[in-house]
Design a protein around this motif. Sequence first.
Motif, short mmCIF file in Angstrom:
data_model
loop_
_atom_site.label_atom_id
_atom_site.label_comp_id
_atom_site.label_asym_id
_atom_site.label_seq_id
_atom_site.Cartn_x
_atom_site.Cartn_y
_atom_site.Cartn_z
N ARG A 19 -74.62 49.88 11.96
CA ARG A 19 -74.30 48.83 12.94
C ARG A 19 -73.64 49.45 14.18
NH1 ARG A 19 -70.66 43.44 11.70
NH2 ARG A 19 -70.97 42.45 13.70
N ASP A 30 -62.85 44.79 0.24
CA ASP A 30 -63.09 43.52 0.93
C ASP A 30 -62.32 42.47 0.16
OD1 ASP A 30 -65.42 42.62 3.12
OD2 ASP A 30 -64.73 40.98 1.84
N SER A 70 -56.08 34.27 3.27
CA SER A 70 -56.83 35.40 3.85
C SER A 70 -56.37 35.77 5.26
CB SER A 70 -58.31 35.04 3.93
OG SER A 70 -58.49 33.99 4.88
N ALA A 108 -63.17 46.59 5.42
CA ALA A 108 -63.85 45.28 5.44
C ALA A 108 -65.31 45.57 5.21
CB ALA A 108 -63.62 44.56 6.76
N ASN A 145 -56.84 42.47 0.03
CA ASN A 145 -56.59 41.48 1.08
C ASN A 145 -55.78 42.14 2.19
OD1 ASN A 145 -55.85 39.34 2.67
ND2 ASN A 145 -55.10 38.07 0.97
N LEU A 146 -56.37 42.26 3.36
CA LEU A 146 -55.70 42.94 4.47
C LEU A 146 -54.43 42.23 4.92
CD1 LEU A 146 -58.90 43.72 6.57
CD2 LEU A 146 -57.43 45.43 5.49
N ARG A 164 -63.81 47.55 10.91
CA ARG A 164 -64.58 47.03 12.03
C ARG A 164 -64.96 45.57 11.83
NH1 ARG A 164 -69.32 49.81 14.18
NH2 ARG A 164 -70.20 49.58 12.10
N ASN A 165 -64.84 44.84 12.92
CA ASN A 165 -65.28 43.44 12.96
C ASN A 165 -64.59 42.57 11.93
OD1 ASN A 165 -67.28 43.99 15.07
ND2 ASN A 165 -68.26 45.22 13.50
N THR A 182 -73.25 42.02 8.70
CA THR A 182 -73.16 43.48 8.75
C THR A 182 -74.55 44.06 8.74
OG1 THR A 182 -72.07 45.42 7.78
CG2 THR A 182 -73.01 43.84 6.22
C1 LIG Z 1 -68.06 40.57 9.74
S1 LIG Z 1 -67.73 41.43 8.26
C2 LIG Z 1 -67.61 43.08 8.84
C3 LIG Z 1 -68.36 44.04 7.98
C4 LIG Z 1 -68.40 45.48 8.48
N1 LIG Z 1 -67.08 46.03 8.66
C5 LIG Z 1 -69.18 45.60 9.77
O1 LIG Z 1 -68.58 45.78 10.83
O2 LIG Z 1 -70.41 45.47 9.74
C6 LIG Z 1 -66.03 40.97 7.96
C7 LIG Z 1 -65.58 41.20 6.52
O3 LIG Z 1 -64.16 41.07 6.48
C8 LIG Z 1 -63.81 40.50 5.24
N2 LIG Z 1 -62.45 39.89 5.35
C9 LIG Z 1 -62.07 38.76 5.99
N3 LIG Z 1 -60.77 38.52 5.82
C10 LIG Z 1 -60.29 39.54 5.06
C11 LIG Z 1 -59.01 39.86 4.54
N4 LIG Z 1 -57.94 39.09 4.76
N5 LIG Z 1 -58.89 40.98 3.79
C12 LIG Z 1 -59.96 41.78 3.54
N6 LIG Z 1 -61.21 41.52 4.00
C13 LIG Z 1 -61.37 40.41 4.76
C14 LIG Z 1 -64.90 39.47 4.99
O4 LIG Z 1 -64.99 39.13 3.62
C15 LIG Z 1 -66.14 40.19 5.54
O5 LIG Z 1 -66.87 40.81 4.52
#
Ligand SMILES: C[S@@+](CC[C@H](N)C(=O)[O-])C[C@H]1O[C@@H](n2cnc3c(N)ncnc32)[C@H](O)[C@@H]1O
Length: 274
Positions: free
Chosen positions: A79, A143, A19, A111, A198-199, A215-216, A75
């Motif tokens: 937000r 996600d 990840s 995300a 997967n980013l 974001r985040n 989240t």
């Molecule tokens: C803290 S949440 C942010 C949610 C929303 N963007 C917000 O700001 O409220 C982070 C999200 O990133 C996702 N995430 C983490 N690593 C990732 C990856 N490599 N590829 C895609 N998503 C990922 C997690 O599963 C999680 O749902």
Amino acid sequence: MSIAQDDFDYLRTLVRQRSAIVLETGKEYLVESRLAPLAREVGVEGISGLVMLLRTDPRGQISNKVVDAMTTNETSFFRDLNPFDALRLKVIPDLIAARGKDRMLNLWCGAASSGQEPYTIAMTLREHFPQLNEWRIRFLATDISKEMLRRSRAGIYSQLEVNRGLPAKYLVKYFEQKGAEWQVRKDLRDMIEFSELNLAQPLPPMPKLDIVFLRNVLIYFDLATKRDILARVRGALHPEGYLFLGGSETTLNVDDQFRREACEKTFVYRPIRK
Ligand SMILES: C[S@@+](CC[C@H](N)C(=O)[O-])C[C@H]1O[C@@H](n2cnc3c(N)ncnc32)[C@H](O)[C@@H]1O
């Protein structure tokens, strides 16, 4: 219970490979608290039992669940508020003017966690821009977490979750009560296509994007990964597109091909035009 150094190293390598999430020394407590329930669920003795199982099948179902459990999914609806004001007051009106001929908008929320962010964007579009009902809107929300995608698609939230940031008038208008919970109405759910992405890997083919919310999530990655992701996002953005990052995230000193623009009470990031 405390986690053995070997087990911690094995787990953080696995999570990083899969990840790109970095688990620094000192995060042992986090690994323990997130994975102890999984160890119980699969019927092994503690984290060491889980690692033993993983070593026999490093790419199996359990490893997906480990990565899932190690994501932070915090989240809420609306937000930080300011990005959604910027979207409503500046970004969408500008894009409506710029894309009036094609009548097409492409959005991506990269995300999406349990869906509150993409549904907030969808509600903002519905509530303030009825003219967009006649446009072709493609809205992708992704996600890495299968469990979060399942929740997003269902669009079902507890009272506590809707109390966090969702104005009452939106709850009445865009949700249906389901027992003690609330479900996003089907027409709003149908606006968004949820899929796994997967980013840390190359992006799938996408139309040029007008709006990206990311974001985040960059906060969990190291600098090289942030650079790679921002370069890929820049490549996917329309030259006049907009990127939204979290309040503690920026492209500054990470990707100098973005420019930061003040927008209402927040910042948006746009590709530098050559
Ligand atoms: C803290 S949440 C942010 C949610 C929303 N963007 C917000 O700001 O409220 C982070 C999200 O990133 C996702 N995430 C983490 N690593 C990732 C990856 N490599 N590829 C895609 N998503 C990922 C997690 O599963 C999680 O749902």
